[in-house]
Design an enzyme around this catalytic site. Structure first.
Site, PDB file in Angstrom:
ATOM      1  N   SER A 249     -15.170  95.082  86.125  1.00  0.00           N
ATOM      2  CA  SER A 249     -15.361  95.956  87.276  1.00  0.00           C
ATOM      3  C   SER A 249     -14.704  95.328  88.488  1.00  0.00           C
ATOM      4  O   SER A 249     -14.091  94.259  88.410  1.00  0.00           O
ATOM      5  CB  SER A 249     -16.858  96.167  87.538  1.00  0.00           C
ATOM      6  OG  SER A 249     -17.471  94.948  87.945  1.00  0.00           O
ATOM      7  N   LYS A 250     -14.855  95.976  89.636  1.00  0.00           N
ATOM      8  CA  LYS A 250     -14.200  95.509  90.854  1.00  0.00           C
ATOM      9  C   LYS A 250     -14.627  94.100  91.248  1.00  0.00           C
ATOM     10  O   LYS A 250     -13.869  93.379  91.896  1.00  0.00           O
ATOM     11  CB  LYS A 250     -14.478  96.483  92.002  1.00  0.00           C
ATOM     12  CG  LYS A 250     -13.792  97.835  91.839  1.00  0.00           C
ATOM     13  CD  LYS A 250     -14.081  98.745  93.017  1.00  0.00           C
ATOM     14  CE  LYS A 250     -13.379 100.091  92.859  1.00  0.00           C
ATOM     15  NZ  LYS A 250     -13.677 100.999  93.981  1.00  0.00           N
ATOM     16  N   ARG A 251     -15.831  93.712  90.867  1.00  0.00           N
ATOM     17  CA  ARG A 251     -16.287  92.376  91.261  1.00  0.00           C
ATOM     18  C   ARG A 251     -15.475  91.265  90.595  1.00  0.00           C
ATOM     19  O   ARG A 251     -15.508  90.118  91.019  1.00  0.00           O
ATOM     20  CB  ARG A 251     -17.771  92.200  90.914  1.00  0.00           C
ATOM     21  CG  ARG A 251     -18.069  92.116  89.425  1.00  0.00           C
ATOM     22  CD  ARG A 251     -19.529  91.817  89.145  1.00  0.00           C
ATOM     23  NE  ARG A 251     -19.808  91.783  87.722  1.00  0.00           N
ATOM     24  CZ  ARG A 251     -20.103  92.857  86.993  1.00  0.00           C
ATOM     25  NH1 ARG A 251     -20.137  94.037  87.567  1.00  0.00           N
ATOM     26  NH2 ARG A 251     -20.355  92.750  85.698  1.00  0.00           N
TER      27      ARG A 251
END
Length: 475
Positions: A249-251
């Site tokens: 994910s974006k993290r």
């Protein structure tokens, strides 16, 4: 009598069907690559379908981003990209054909009635799977002019088996399948119907997609069977996790394919790395695209989620860079500059880079690292040392450079001769060679990260080398 020859298998057709709601992410690119490799390795066709029925979220800009994300790693598709939204009339036609054939029915139940059914089922501890009272109703009882949906008739008994090439045989009890809606009350098709109709009409023989769609396969098989269509070969591939073992994910940082292009990874290296995410060919880690096309098969795909490992990507990228031809590297740098929004190389810079390429490729993992090592040929006099290399140019070292200059002016310009002069100068002063190399790097490149001083001197030539050393000695 001899048996008749079996009919030849239909040509392989795969597809990639992204939604144009943002950039093409790494997971999507890996799915596209698997489909591309499978089709290309069998002389088949690889198709692109843009699943854009959500008109509010589907934008031309997002569609263009998908095209760019496919083009950078070289995932070319056959024919024009298909718009799912443009096929809506065809989807509705199929829903009406199922209705006419008795494999689907009109359902007039309202949302309030459906919720009341579910509330009662929850209170009684029964399944909340909606069972429409209109499934077997006499058409004569249909309320005229009332809004309705069209539902496909799911089997109520037995089991549905998804024969998956990656996950194996997956069995779902039919009493867990609902009579899913295929056409809404406003006449628009649902995703589940549209996907099946598009895949059938496009001649897709193999559906290779993420395993988050595995349960969808059982529901989509309802449409295939209702229409008497052949079910494609299923292959549901594992998702990609970050290095922490959680869904990517974006993290985890950069997700878009264009982000990785802008970071300067060669496209072939990214193809290699993505192919290894969840698929293996023996112990092979580094391979060409041609080898991947030859080797790729569904049997090599693993069931477990793959982990994105930047260190492994860097290793594979470095191996590809060191093996690439000079022209391919220059072409890759052009693409990197375009993606990163940088001005293109000048003709002079390309010539200089080409002359120095032999000493730039080793140990560089991405184009920016190679270009950093190439700074010595991309910059012009006077050289402005960066802060780190400038510390090597103290009074003593400038004096050594000044005394070194006459020897270089008359030396034979070869590696052996230069090594003899520089090592002899260091030994005469009781220095280790590294103590002389630091000032030379500062003088020749203005950087501490460079090729060897010998390579830089050979590439620059006698006149430019002596001029740069003189400049540094006289400052």
């Amino acid at each position: 009598m001899p048996a008749d020859n079996p009919a030849p298998a239909p040509p392989v057709v795969t597809r990639f069907a992204p939604s144009p709601t943002g950039f093409l992410h790494i997971g999507g690119a890996r799915t596209a690559l698997f489909n591309w490799l499978y089709a290309r390795g069998r002389g088949g066709r690889f198709l692109l379908r843009i699943e854009d029925p959500d008109r509010a979220r589907s934008t031309p800009e997002a569609t263009d981003a998908i095209f760019r994300g496919m083009e950078w790693p070289g995932l070319d598709w056959d024919g024009a990209a298909v718009s799912q939204h443009a096929q809506a009339a065809r989807h509705a036609e199929v829903a009406r054909a199922m209705l006419a054939g008795g494999t689907a029915y009109k359902c007039f139940s309202t949302q309030d009635e459906i919720e009341a059914f579910r509330a009662t089922a929850r209170a009684e501890g029964r399944s909340t799977l909606f069972r429409s009272p209109w499934r077997d109703a006499d058409p004569a009882t249909h309320p005229e002019g009332q809004p309705h949906v069209i539902r496909v008739k799911a089997p109520r008994e037995g089991e549905t088996v998804i024969e998956d090439q990656v996950q194996g045989a997956v069995t779902i009890r039919n009493d867990q399948l609902d009579d899913m809606i295929v056409l809404r009350s406003d006449g628009t098709p649902t995703y589940m119907l549209a996907v099946v109709v598009d895949d059938h009409d496009m001649g897709v023989t193999h559906v290779i997609r993420g395993d988050d769609h595995l349960n969808n396969a059982a529901r989509q098989m309802l449409v295939y069977r209702a229409m008497g269509w052949e079910v494609p070969v299923w292959a549901h591939i594992p998702l990609i996790h970050g290095e922490d073992g959680k869904k990517l994910s974006k993290r985890h940082g950069a997700l878009g394919v264009e982000d990785w292009a802008a970071m300067g990874y060669p496209a072939e290296a990214m193809r290699n790395y993505l192919a290894r995410l969840g698929w293996a060919h023996g112990d092979d880690e580094v391979f060409s695209t041609a080898q991947a096309v030859e080797w790729f098969d569904l049997g090599g795909i693993k069931k477990a989620p793959a982990r994105f490992d930047t260190k492994k990507l860097d290793f594979i990228s470095g191996q590809h860079l060191s093996a690439m031809g000079d022209a391919a590297i220059l072409e890759g740098i052009d693409g990197y500059f375009a993606t990163a929004g940088k001005a293109p190389l000048t003709a002079e810079a390309r010539t200089r880079l080409g002359a120095a390429m032999y000493c730039l490729k080793d140990r560089a993992k991405r184009f920016p690292e190679l270009l950093e090592k190439a700074e010595f040929v991309l910059t012009n006099r006077p050289i402005s040392p960066d802060e780190k290399s400038a510390r090597a140019l103290d009074t003593v070292s400038r004096g050594i450079l000044s005394e070194l200059t006459p020897h270089l002016q008359t030396a034979t310009w070869s590696r052996d001769a230069l090594e003899g002069i520089l090592t002899g100068e260091a030994e005469a002063r009781g220095l280790k060679f590294g103590q002389l190399a630091g000032p030379l790097r500062a003088a020749l490149a203005g950087r501490s990260v460079t090729p060897s001083v010998y390579d830089m001197m050979l590439v620059l030539g006698r006149e430019e080398t002596v001029a740069r050393i003189k400049d540094a000695a006289e400052k």
